[in-house]
Write a protein that holds these residues in place. Sequence first.
Motif, PDB file in Angstrom:
ATOM      1  N   ALA A  86     -11.609  -2.245   0.099  1.00  0.00           N
ATOM      2  CA  ALA A  86     -11.151  -2.995   1.299  1.00  0.00           C
ATOM      3  C   ALA A  86     -10.057  -4.061   1.074  1.00  0.00           C
ATOM      4  O   ALA A  86      -9.076  -4.194   1.952  1.00  0.00           O
ATOM      5  CB  ALA A  86     -12.227  -3.452   2.134  1.00  0.00           C
ATOM      6  N   ALA A  87     -10.410  -5.054   0.104  1.00  0.00           N
ATOM      7  CA  ALA A  87      -9.536  -5.884  -0.182  1.00  0.00           C
ATOM      8  C   ALA A  87      -8.168  -5.759  -0.722  1.00  0.00           C
ATOM      9  O   ALA A  87      -7.153  -6.122  -0.547  1.00  0.00           O
ATOM     10  CB  ALA A  87     -10.421  -6.985  -1.378  1.00  0.00           C
ATOM     11  N   LEU A  88      -8.286  -4.550  -1.630  1.00  0.00           N
ATOM     12  CA  LEU A  88      -6.992  -3.984  -2.203  1.00  0.00           C
ATOM     13  C   LEU A  88      -6.206  -3.501  -1.124  1.00  0.00           C
ATOM     14  O   LEU A  88      -5.054  -3.422  -1.315  1.00  0.00           O
ATOM     15  CB  LEU A  88      -7.351  -3.198  -3.432  1.00  0.00           C
ATOM     16  N   ALA A  89      -6.666  -2.633  -0.428  1.00  0.00           N
ATOM     17  CA  ALA A  89      -6.107  -1.784   0.681  1.00  0.00           C
ATOM     18  C   ALA A  89      -5.554  -2.780   1.649  1.00  0.00           C
ATOM     19  O   ALA A  89      -4.324  -2.737   2.080  1.00  0.00           O
ATOM     20  CB  ALA A  89      -7.059  -1.095   1.590  1.00  0.00           C
ATOM     21  N   GLY A  90      -6.074  -3.840   1.950  1.00  0.00           N
ATOM     22  CA  GLY A  90      -5.782  -4.887   2.751  1.00  0.00           C
ATOM     23  C   GLY A  90      -4.396  -5.629   2.499  1.00  0.00           C
ATOM     24  O   GLY A  90      -3.419  -5.735   2.983  1.00  0.00           O
ATOM     25  N   ALA A  91      -4.566  -6.188   0.803  1.00  0.00           N
ATOM     26  CA  ALA A  91      -3.571  -6.839   0.307  1.00  0.00           C
ATOM     27  C   ALA A  91      -2.239  -5.744   0.166  1.00  0.00           C
ATOM     28  O   ALA A  91      -1.322  -6.076   0.312  1.00  0.00           O
ATOM     29  CB  ALA A  91      -3.899  -7.199  -0.947  1.00  0.00           C
ATOM     30  N   GLY A  92      -2.625  -4.495  -0.093  1.00  0.00           N
ATOM     31  CA  GLY A  92      -1.524  -3.561  -0.607  1.00  0.00           C
ATOM     32  C   GLY A  92      -0.833  -3.203   0.875  1.00  0.00           C
ATOM     33  O   GLY A  92       0.539  -3.278   0.909  1.00  0.00           O
ATOM     34  N   LEU A  93      -1.442  -3.023   1.884  1.00  0.00           N
ATOM     35  CA  LEU A  93      -0.744  -2.645   3.192  1.00  0.00           C
ATOM     36  C   LEU A  93       0.155  -4.053   3.772  1.00  0.00           C
ATOM     37  O   LEU A  93       1.076  -3.816   4.327  1.00  0.00           O
ATOM     38  CB  LEU A  93      -1.950  -2.206   4.158  1.00  0.00           C
ATOM     39  N   ALA A  94      -0.766  -4.991   3.641  1.00  0.00           N
ATOM     40  CA  ALA A  94       0.269  -6.212   4.106  1.00  0.00           C
ATOM     41  C   ALA A  94       1.465  -6.441   3.213  1.00  0.00           C
ATOM     42  O   ALA A  94       2.710  -6.670   3.903  1.00  0.00           O
ATOM     43  CB  ALA A  94      -0.700  -7.408   3.895  1.00  0.00           C
ATOM     44  N   LEU A  95       1.316  -6.310   1.861  1.00  0.00           N
ATOM     45  CA  LEU A  95       2.751  -6.483   1.077  1.00  0.00           C
ATOM     46  C   LEU A  95       3.586  -5.352   1.600  1.00  0.00           C
ATOM     47  O   LEU A  95       4.764  -5.620   1.465  1.00  0.00           O
ATOM     48  CB  LEU A  95       2.124  -6.060  -0.503  1.00  0.00           C
ATOM     49  N   CYS A  96       3.106  -4.133   1.563  1.00  0.00           N
ATOM     50  CA  CYS A  96       4.059  -3.081   2.133  1.00  0.00           C
ATOM     51  C   CYS A  96       4.776  -3.604   3.468  1.00  0.00           C
ATOM     52  O   CYS A  96       5.892  -3.279   3.416  1.00  0.00           O
ATOM     53  CB  CYS A  96       3.491  -1.659   2.311  1.00  0.00           C
ATOM     54  N   GLY A  97       4.219  -4.034   4.333  1.00  0.00           N
ATOM     55  CA  GLY A  97       4.733  -4.461   5.585  1.00  0.00           C
ATOM     56  C   GLY A  97       5.668  -5.627   5.389  1.00  0.00           C
ATOM     57  O   GLY A  97       6.761  -5.383   5.967  1.00  0.00           O
ATOM     58  N   VAL A  98       5.513  -6.469   4.674  1.00  0.00           N
ATOM     59  CA  VAL A  98       6.372  -7.462   4.176  1.00  0.00           C
ATOM     60  C   VAL A  98       7.909  -7.137   3.486  1.00  0.00           C
ATOM     61  O   VAL A  98       8.833  -7.139   4.017  1.00  0.00           O
ATOM     62  CB  VAL A  98       5.808  -8.665   3.299  1.00  0.00           C
ATOM     63  N   ILE A  99       7.593  -6.054   2.784  1.00  0.00           N
ATOM     64  CA  ILE A  99       8.814  -5.350   2.182  1.00  0.00           C
ATOM     65  C   ILE A  99       9.732  -4.610   2.934  1.00  0.00           C
ATOM     66  O   ILE A  99      10.937  -4.766   3.152  1.00  0.00           O
ATOM     67  CB  ILE A  99       8.440  -4.494   1.108  1.00  0.00           C
ATOM     68  N   LEU A 100       9.032  -3.763   3.976  1.00  0.00           N
ATOM     69  CA  LEU A 100       9.607  -2.879   4.808  1.00  0.00           C
ATOM     70  C   LEU A 100      10.388  -3.679   5.932  1.00  0.00           C
ATOM     71  O   LEU A 100      11.547  -3.388   6.279  1.00  0.00           O
ATOM     72  CB  LEU A 100       8.923  -1.844   5.362  1.00  0.00           C
TER      73      LEU A 100
END
Length: 353
Positions: A86-100
């Motif tokens: 859950a922590a990794l998925a939350g971090a990864g999705l938030a990171l992808c949102g920032v990039i896009l």
Amino acid sequence: MPSAPPVRATRRAPLRHPAALAFLWLAGVAVLLVSTALVLTIGPSGLTAGDVMQSALARLSGTESGLTRIQEGIIWNLRLPRTLMAALAGAGLALCGVILQSLLRNPLADPYVLGISSGASTGAVLIVVLGVGAGAVGLTTGAFVGALAAFGFVLLLAFASGGTTDRVVLAGVAATQLFSAVTSFVVYTAADAEQTRGVLFWLLGSLSSVRWTDVAVCGAVVLAGLLACLLHTSSLDAFTFGQDAAAALGVNVARTRLVLMVVTALITAVIVSTCGAIGFVGLVLPHAARAVVGMRHRVLVPTAALMGAVFLVWIDAGARTVLAPQDLPIGVATALIGVPAFVVLLLRKGRAR
């Protein structure tokens, strides 16, 4: 299709002092660790935070923890891998949102704008319902292949039509509709009731079947993606002002955009293939992070990742307990929380203008 207004880059960062930022990040890591320990105690087993710490110290020192084998199994085989995922998925999705949102200059962009989630859904459905691969390919692998196929389709269509940010968004919309239609067609024509229920639960997001191997793979991909983003923070700052401004500042626009979009696709594909579709994390958390630390990506990227990790850890804890003994699909939980949060952010930004 007109693009949404670009993310504003002239707003001053609420936090600028290095000491304040360091304190913020240390506090974020502490909150994440405490949240993880507390979440492991939530459930019918009667575990306490002290039991969790005792078990962890025993593992590190090689001694006995004093807990029963059942309690040890609950911590290390059931709850801990799920919480870490859950922590990794939350971090990864938030990171992808920032990039896009920076690359596309669109505040409504999220990790699923490239059609990756729909492609993963199609790959999973082909494995589960039609038995593609004859048992040699698992659901996670099928979903990952489907996600990459959707991303390849988006890249091909976007760059064949000009390669502008608007074309990328339109290509993502086309891919989403295409792969969603294929998924619906396969489920409607070939799936029985049990398969339909299982596919629906996976499409809405679930962490119930996470294993340590999934955590290891996802962790490696998310950490590599975080490092790649940190190496491109100055380029992301330049993209916030537009492609022409970025090129004038010496950024290789085509190469940087391709590299960061591939990073985004890989992170999203791994997360979706393991956890299913988890919406609103990549849309809302970048805006929440900007409200705290401002627009500079050197600060924004790690802050958004930390906030996404803490957010999804607690959302998953609620999802597995609110309807116990059944799990609420985590995608439903994030939508129920994310929509009101996004409305509040929109209203605050409207008043600020």
